[in-house]
Scaffold this active site. Structure first.
Site, short mmCIF file in Angstrom:
data_model
loop_
_atom_site.label_atom_id
_atom_site.label_comp_id
_atom_site.label_asym_id
_atom_site.label_seq_id
_atom_site.Cartn_x
_atom_site.Cartn_y
_atom_site.Cartn_z
CB SER A 1 1.28 -10.53 6.90
OG SER A 1 1.84 -9.99 8.07
CG ASP B 1 8.35 -7.73 4.56
OD1 ASP B 1 8.08 -7.00 5.54
OD2 ASP B 1 7.65 -8.70 4.22
CG HIS C 1 4.49 -6.82 4.98
ND1 HIS C 1 5.04 -8.08 5.05
CD2 HIS C 1 3.29 -6.89 5.63
CE1 HIS C 1 4.20 -8.88 5.71
NE2 HIS C 1 3.14 -8.19 6.07
#
Length: 646
Positions: free
Chosen positions: A178, A335, A362
């Site tokens: 991320s 995702d 995710h």
């Protein structure tokens, strides 16, 4: 791959595991007086955890590294327990804005939440360095906006610090999920000679189209949630842990006795340094407030003076390609837009690349396929994912490695078929485009319309939603992706459904929708869902795409990176306001997928004007009626990327 390695876990599994680990810390690690104690190590004058054998390095140290402008950045160093002073090893590095680790009363290394991660790295022969990004965690400074030039320069200086240490072999690899994935990708743009491999996971190659404004539509839920979470973290709010782990009551209260907030450095025994760093946060950017100033991609981001493009990885493709640093990227079909980003990166950068795309939430901790039971462990299991990651780093960072360099390849998972496949090109060889047209009686057919008339009216239902466990919500902490039977949801939408398929159909790639529609209002968002309807009428989500009508203009310019459908610039110069009653052509690609639609199932295209639990509403108030045209003049259809039979 449904075998004994994959297990269904109850939804309380992860919160319970997290809670128990910290309760053990409370019971066994609390020092008298409730302080976090650190001891002075005689080695190199650094502050760290006491090391009883002075001939070896400390296992874990938390300290500040001072940057070129005097800002102190907090880092953790984890070294193998048996590392001798004459040994030199490579380093893995992770840089994040979400606290590099938790501060825990009565600190012992074994109770650090990052201990399992550190053990995996150390046992594989690596040092592990974790970094609090500038203006976050226990680091000083201000986060003026995500991935600012100063933040990225910090990472290069920390690499300089690492390779100057007596235990370093001068080779560094970086990974992260991320935000940390983008940090890793940006590290590649520095062309630092010691950075020899990077692994961005589930990150956002183009944050505008793949997360914050897909199709130019404001992902209001996520951006607001992200902003609120950042503010809690930056205030050192211990309640944040309870929020993310979905813990309440006595369990949460017990955790807050254990957790002090972000992990301080070892020298900060009374918390004075951390408190001073936190005072700097008052100037940190409110990302939600800033995002509300944006309609077009080239709009200024709040008062920063820059645009979202300015901190998007794709903008630095020349620097990253020039580095030729090998890239191992991981993404998911479910995702947000991470799979789109991974595929665009693969076709845009010249670097050696290995791309893996699965059907995960995710972070890849849970299976996200709507065809599988909820809370199923991922395929492959996490330990295999980690093994593959370490093997990648071994190739480039180990002095004695005999592993061959990676080649350019994409490995992807096909849902329902439960098969992993590998291709050196995208789309894979054998993919052809197959057109399906909207027809009478809400049908979906391969026969192009031959009548000059044919329309359907749809009163937009602004309560329609894909739920609160969808592909966009998983980005806020890695929660599960759950798409339940959408038969009831489809009653709020305009749908077109095929006859039962006479043969199974593999769809792999980017569907492209082209439809003609008029509206009673001057603004609108259009959502298109591709769905699979089984013999019993259960409707399963496959993928989706969306576009705000304001951005419908197809640009004649070259896109800034590889795209997979009609190119919309989302820039102000291409804005095209919607006129009530005007017939508009909307053409855009849906997010990529790979799925086998079984024989006897039916294809469905469902069209909506809002997704109430996720996106901003267009128009903000009032009712909307759409007229969809489906005739020889306006042949609304969807082009599906279908794998030809072998």
């Amino acid at each position: 791959m449904n075998d004994q390695r994959r297990q269904c876990k109850p939804r309380w599994y992860r919160p319970l595991l997290f809670t128990l680990s910290l309760i053990f810390s409370l019971i066994f690690g609390l020092e008298p007086g409730g302080k976090t104690w650190a001891k002075v190590s005689p080695l190199s004058g650094l502050i760290g955890v006491e090391n009883l054998d002075s001939s070896r390095y400390p296992t874990n140290q938390a300290l500040y590294v001072t940057m070129r402008d005097g800002v102190k950045i907090a880092i953790d160093i984890w070294l193998p327990k048996q590392l001798n002073p004459d040994e030199k090893i490579p380093t893995l590095m992770r840089m994040d804005r979400y606290w590099r680790s938790l501060g825990i009363m009565g600190y012992f290394p074994e109770f650090d939440p990052n201990y399992p991660e550190a053990q995996l790295a150390n046992n594989a022969g690596y040092a592990l360095v974790l970094v609090d990004s500038r203006g976050t965690g226990s680091s000083f400074g201000t986060q003026i906006y995500p991935w600012s030039p100063d933040e990225i320069k910090d990472y290069g200086e920390i690499v300089d610090w690492i390779i100057a240490q007596p235990w370093s072999n001068g080779k560094v690899g970086s990974y992260g999920t991320s935000y940390a994935g983008n940090s890793t990708e940006f590290l590649g743009r520095l062309n630092h000679p010691a950075v020899l491999a990077i692994a961005p996971r589930f990150n956002d190659f183009d944050p505008y189209t793949q997360l914050a404004f897909p199709g130019g539509i404001f992902n209001e839920w996520f951006v607001q949630r992200w902003s609120e979470n950042n503010q809690r973290l930056d205030a050192n709010d211990r309640d944040f842990v309870c929020l993310m782990e979905q813990l309440e009551g006595a369990i949460c209260d017990a955790l807050k006795v254990v957790i002090t907030g972000a992990k301080p450095v070892d020298a900060d025994r009374d918390g004075t340094l951390q408190a001073s760093a936190i005072r700097d946060r008052t100037a940190n950017l409110d990302v939600y407030k800033a995002a509300q100033t944006i309609t077009y991609r080239d709009d200024r981001y709040g008062t920063t003076g820059i645009t979202i493009q300015d901190f998007s990885p794709y903008r630095f493709q020349e620097e990253i390609s020039r580095s030729q640093v090998p890239i191992f990227s991981i993404a998911s079909w479910l995702d947000a837009g991470t799979a789109n980003g991974a595929l665009s990166r693969f076709l845009t950068y010249r670097n050696p690349q290995k791309v893996v795309i699965g059907a995960w939430n995710h972070g890849g901790t849970e299976d996200a396929s709507p065809y599988q039971p909820q809370d199923l462990s991922p395929d492959p299991p996490l330990y295999e994912q980690i093994e593959e990651l370490l093997e990648f780093f071994d190739t480039y960072l180990k002095d004695d490695s005999d592993r061959p360099p990676i080649t350019r390849e994409i490995r992807y998972y096909t849902m329902v078929e439960d098969q992993w496949k590998t291709t050196p090109v995208w789309p894979p060889q054998g993919i052809v485009s197959q057109s399906w047209y909207f027809g009478e009686d809400n049908s979906l057919t391969q026969a192009a319309p031959d009548m000059e008339a044919g329309t359907d009216e749809y009163a937009v239902n602004f309560e329609a939603t894909t739920g609160t466990d969808n592909r966009w919500h998983t980005k806020a902490g890695g929660q599960d992706v759950i798409y339940k039977n959408r038969a009831g949801s489809d009653q709020k939408l305009l749908t077109y459904t095929s006859s039962p398929l006479s043969e199974a159909m593999e769809i792999t790639g980017h569907p492209v929708i082209t439809f003609y529609v008029s509206s009673t209002v001057n603004d609108g968002a259009f959502y298109v869902y591709l769905e699979d309807v089984d013999e019993q009428g259960e409707v399963l989500y496959v993928t989706e795409g969306q576009l705000r009508s304001l951005h419908r203009q197809i640009s004649p310019e070259n896109p800034p990176y590889a795209v997979f459908g009609p190119y919309h610039s989302f820039e102000r110069q291409d804005g095209q306001p919607q006129e009530p009653g005007e017939v508009m052509e909307l053409s855009f690609d849906l997010l990529p997928t790979s799925v086998l639609i079984q024989k006897g199932h039916r294809l469905r295209v469902a069209i909506a004007g809002h997704d109430a639990d996720t996106f901003a509403r267009y128009p903000a108030q009032g009712n909307t009626t759409l007229t969809l045209h489906r005739n020889a003049i306006y042949p609304s259809h969807i082009d599906l990327p279908v794998m030809t039979p072998k």
